[in-house]
Design a protein around this motif. Structure first.
Motif, mmCIF file in Angstrom:
data_model
loop_
_atom_site.group_PDB
_atom_site.id
_atom_site.type_symbol
_atom_site.label_atom_id
_atom_site.label_comp_id
_atom_site.label_asym_id
_atom_site.label_seq_id
_atom_site.Cartn_x
_atom_site.Cartn_y
_atom_site.Cartn_z
ATOM 1 N N HIS A 199 0.718 -1.233 -0.464
ATOM 2 C CA HIS A 199 -0.264 0.133 -0.069
ATOM 3 C C HIS A 199 0.934 1.097 -0.310
ATOM 4 O O HIS A 199 0.435 2.290 -0.963
ATOM 5 N N ALA A 247 -10.811 -1.754 4.596
ATOM 6 C CA ALA A 247 -12.142 -0.510 3.778
ATOM 7 C C ALA A 247 -10.455 0.904 3.651
ATOM 8 O O ALA A 247 -11.167 1.015 2.523
ATOM 9 N N HIS A 248 -9.645 0.697 4.232
ATOM 10 C CA HIS A 248 -9.253 1.887 4.346
ATOM 11 C C HIS A 248 -8.348 1.586 2.479
ATOM 12 O O HIS A 248 -8.059 2.584 1.716
ATOM 13 N N ALA A 305 -9.017 -0.644 0.134
ATOM 14 C CA ALA A 305 -9.852 -0.605 -0.857
ATOM 15 C C ALA A 305 -10.615 0.682 -1.469
ATOM 16 O O ALA A 305 -10.653 0.754 -2.605
ATOM 17 N N SER A 306 -10.762 1.478 -0.429
ATOM 18 C CA SER A 306 -10.724 3.565 -0.901
ATOM 19 C C SER A 306 -10.213 4.118 -1.024
ATOM 20 O O SER A 306 -10.005 4.594 -2.516
ATOM 21 N N VAL A 307 -9.115 3.490 -0.555
ATOM 22 C CA VAL A 307 -7.718 4.536 -1.846
ATOM 23 C C VAL A 307 -7.537 3.890 -2.904
ATOM 24 O O VAL A 307 -7.655 4.862 -4.231
ATOM 25 N N ALA A 337 -9.975 2.370 -4.551
ATOM 26 C CA ALA A 337 -10.825 2.949 -5.400
ATOM 27 C C ALA A 337 -10.258 5.349 -5.764
ATOM 28 O O ALA A 337 -11.023 4.883 -7.126
ATOM 29 N N ALA A 338 -9.833 5.606 -5.199
ATOM 30 C CA ALA A 338 -10.029 6.677 -5.360
ATOM 31 C C ALA A 338 -9.086 7.114 -6.313
ATOM 32 O O ALA A 338 -8.614 7.371 -7.531
#
Length: 710
Positions: A661, A691-692, A694-696, A698-699
């Motif tokens: 990451h 979730a963090h 995944a959100s990064v 996606a962005a």
């Protein structure tokens, strides 16, 4: 050992919130549990040794002489060493003695065979370990131990504490590695009045202790004033404290009354008045980190130690012990603790024997005429299966041969084993039977057993698996005031800040339980500055040390203009103490990481990098340090160096999700979009519950698509 190694190496990514041991040397002890000091000049407070207690407390002294506490640590001499040391060989090691001294020839820190002298013993039964003095004055625990059990029980042999896997030099679990650093890991609980005295400038130890073993003053505090009181000392000592810093008087005048209807007992004085004794024992009988170098007798537990919560590498989802957690965390979950049972209700504290043998121990509070019946026992009276502890306190083996009793004292739930994969007492004894078999018999005997809710297991398993029902279950557990505080604090620690209702968060911050307050402060540590400034300054003056220091650390880097002068002063004091203790414990890479992250947050990037490089010298294999170093280099504008650090981690640990990451973020900053997306995707694959991550991802994907448009 593989599971232990994973737990040590993947404790979380780092940065300011390292989930590793950190030791803090803090302000003077709070007053809770400690008799008030009389006015006027006081006699010197010093350790006097257990022999000084003998003349007035003969029975207690004699009982203690035969205890394991007495021989928890002793000089390596013919009286105390239980292994032969007569030329035996085990693996590549050889044990010998000459002229009353004991030696082992084995692989040293450099990988070469060498002879090392045994200086101290550690423990008594069912095994004994041996401590080696190192050139820098520190002590290391040999990872080969002596099985002290009788030969008929499989004992009288050497064995490796890591089983069949023998760590090599350079590994953190090798006897010379940091996880066997007895000066840090062991001696404070095995010796009385221990002072580590590590000098980071010379990287040497000048440790000392008042007495080896767990002696009288380990529990009662330094005895000099008590002796002065006993000898009719000055009037200022003639008070209820008897010259002691801790009066263990909670059982005085207390009795347990059996209710004929239920067959169970209740305490004659309700409430948590047993706190002093429980918290005293928890200093060593808990999985915890130490937050004071020399804990004061009588101070609250969280003034000197921070107990671990119910983390998945330590406890099963239903709260049963999974790793070596030393009982306290389990006992806090029990109905016994809630009712006011304390350690010495079952254990005689001086000789350590049980208060009564077998089921008679439980019969003190649970009427035998009701419970010693086949309808309850479900096993033949007198058999091993009819022992109360067989069902309600099953054992788990640690250190290869050491059985430890589960102290949550719960009802066996084989049906829960089917749902949550947890152990159960039934199949532990009936090893040839399945969980389905055990669950079916439990259903026949107790048809409604399966209807009893298991809110802890349901919430923690949902959290572990990141299922859709995780948040509501954790919130329900947190909000249930009837659940033990350690369970509620665990739920709070697992909830994302954005999911916490403000009222529940505020209630936790104002809780009477310090563990809950600490979890609430930790939850707020990642909040925006405005939220932290609104909620945390009052906690800088919390009566409990762990809460105060956590609040100070969470407020580090806050613009001074947001705090009033009094808050600024409290923050400065807390951060100074925090930094001082990290330097005091600079023999651990975790402490150096903590110090470096504080330096970075306060703008000292050069100092932070230097501190992290010192940490790498201590532990080149600790990924947390390299990830933190990469972050500091990134902040200093050295993106290529940061990328190199991250790739070094991944070369050694290709499954490290946090490193992938961080690498993805580094590549994004370098506008290498395709590479960045692949790295972020790999992080998500390795940590699908994040979730963090995944959100990064996606962005990043959305931004990458926008940049690719013509």
């Amino acid at each position: 050992m593989a599971a232990q190694r994973r737990a040590l190496r993947t404790a979380g990514p780092l940065l300011a919130g390292l989930l590793l041991v950190c030791l803090w040397l803090l302000r003077p002890a709070g007053e809770s549990g400690t008799p008030p000091a009389p006015a006027g000049p006081q006699p010197e407070v010093r350790h006097v040794g257990s022999s000084a207690c003998q003349r007035c407390h003969t029975a207690e002294y004699q009982a203690w002489q035969g205890s394991q506490h007495r021989r928890a640590m002793q000089p390596a001499d013919a009286r105390h060493v239980l292994a032969p040391f007569a030329g035996e060989r085990f693996a590549s090691s050889r044990f010998s003695r000459r002229e009353g001294r004991f030696f082992v020839r084995t692989e040293g820190p450099d990988g070469r065979p060498a002879e090392f002298e045994i200086r101290h013993t550690l423990g008594l039964a069912p095994l004994q370990q041996y401590l080696i003095a190192m050139p820098n004055g520190g002590l290391q625990a040999l990872d080969i131990a002596w099985d002290t059990r009788p030969r008929s029980d499989g004992g009288q042999r050497w064995f490796h504490l890591q089983g069949s896997e023998h760590p090599k030099p350079g590994d953190e679990l090798h006897w010379s590695g940091r996880q066997n650093n007895a000066s840090f890991m062991c001696v404070d609980c095995h010796a009385t009045g221990f002072e580590k005295n590590y000098d980071p400038a010379t990287q040497r130890y000048a440790s000392r202790w008042s007495e080896p073993g767990v002696a009288c003053e380990a529990c009662h505090g330094p005895g000099s004033r008590h002796i002065a009181w006993a000898e009719g000392g000055p009037p200022r000592l003639r008070d209820d404290s008897k010259g002691l810093s801790l009066l263990l008087d909670e059982r005085r005048g207390i009795n347990w009354r059996l209710d004929p209807a239920s067959g169970n007992a209740s305490r004659s004085q309700a409430g948590s008045v047993q706190r002093k004794e429980l918290e005293l024992c928890a200093r060593c009988h808990s999985h915890r980190s130490q937050i004071a170098d020399t804990p004061a007798a009588g101070a609250p537990l969280l003034d000197s130690h921070l107990p671990s919560l119910l983390a998945p590498d330590l406890f099963w989802p239903d709260g049963q012990m999974r790793a070596e957690v030393y009982n306290h965390g389990s006992f806090l979950q029990s109905r016994m603790a809630a009712k006011g049972v304390s350690c010495s209700d079952c254990h005689e504290p001086h000789g350590q024997a049980l208060r009564a043998p077998g089921n008679a121990l439980c019969g003190q509070c649970h009427a035998p005429q009701r419970f010693e019946q086949v309808e309850h026992l479900r096993h033949a009276s007198g058999s091993s299966g009819a022992q109360c502890v067989a069902c309600h306190m099953p054992t788990r083996i640690f250190m290869q041969i050491d059985p430890r009793h589960e102290h949550a004292i719960r009802v066996p739930r084989p049906d829960a084993s089917l749902r949550f994969g947890t152990p159960n007492a039934c199949t532990q004894c009936h090893g040839d039977k399945s969980k389905h078999w055990a669950a079916e018999w439990a259903r026949r005997w107790y048809p409604r057993l399966g209807e009893r809710p298991l809110p802890l297991a349901e919430a923690l398993q949902a959290s572990d698996r990141a299922t859709d029902d995780a948040l509501p279950r954790l919130l329900a557990l947190l909000g249930d005031l009837q659940r033990p505080a350690i369970e509620r604090a665990t739920a709070l620690a697992r909830l994302p800040l954005k999911a916490l209702p403000p009222a529940q968060l505020q209630a936790a911050l104002a809780s009477d339980d310090a563990l809950l307050r600490h979890s609430a402060v930790e939850a707020l540590a990642q909040a925006p500055a405005a939220v932290r400034v609104a909620r945390l300054p009052a906690l800088l003056d919390d009566p409990t040390r762990a809460v105060r220091i956590a609040a100070a650390r969470a407020l580090a880097g806050t613009p001074e203009a947001l705090l009033d002068p009094a808050q600024q002063a409290s923050l400065a004091l807390g951060l100074a103490e925090y930094a001082r203790v990290q330097r005091h414990n600079a023999d651990r890479p975790e402490a150096l990481n903590n110090l470096a992250m504080l330096e970075a947050e306060r703008g000292d990037l050069v100092g932070a990098e230097q501190t992290l490089r010192r940490a790498l010298m201590l532990a080149p294999d600790l990924a947390a340090t390299q990830l933190n170093l990469a972050d500091v280099q990134r902040a200093a504008g050295n993106e290529q160096q940061a990328e190199a650090q991250l790739r070094a981690v991944l070369k050694r640990e290709p499954g490290h999700a946090a490193a992938w990451h961080a690498l993805g973020l580094s590549l994004l900053r370098q506008r290498r979009g395709d590479e960045a997306i692949r790295a972020l995707q790999r992080a998500g694959e390795l940590a699908p519950g994040s979730a963090h991550f995944a959100s990064v991802l996606a962005a990043a994907q959305a931004a990458h698509r926008l940049r690719q448009r013509p």
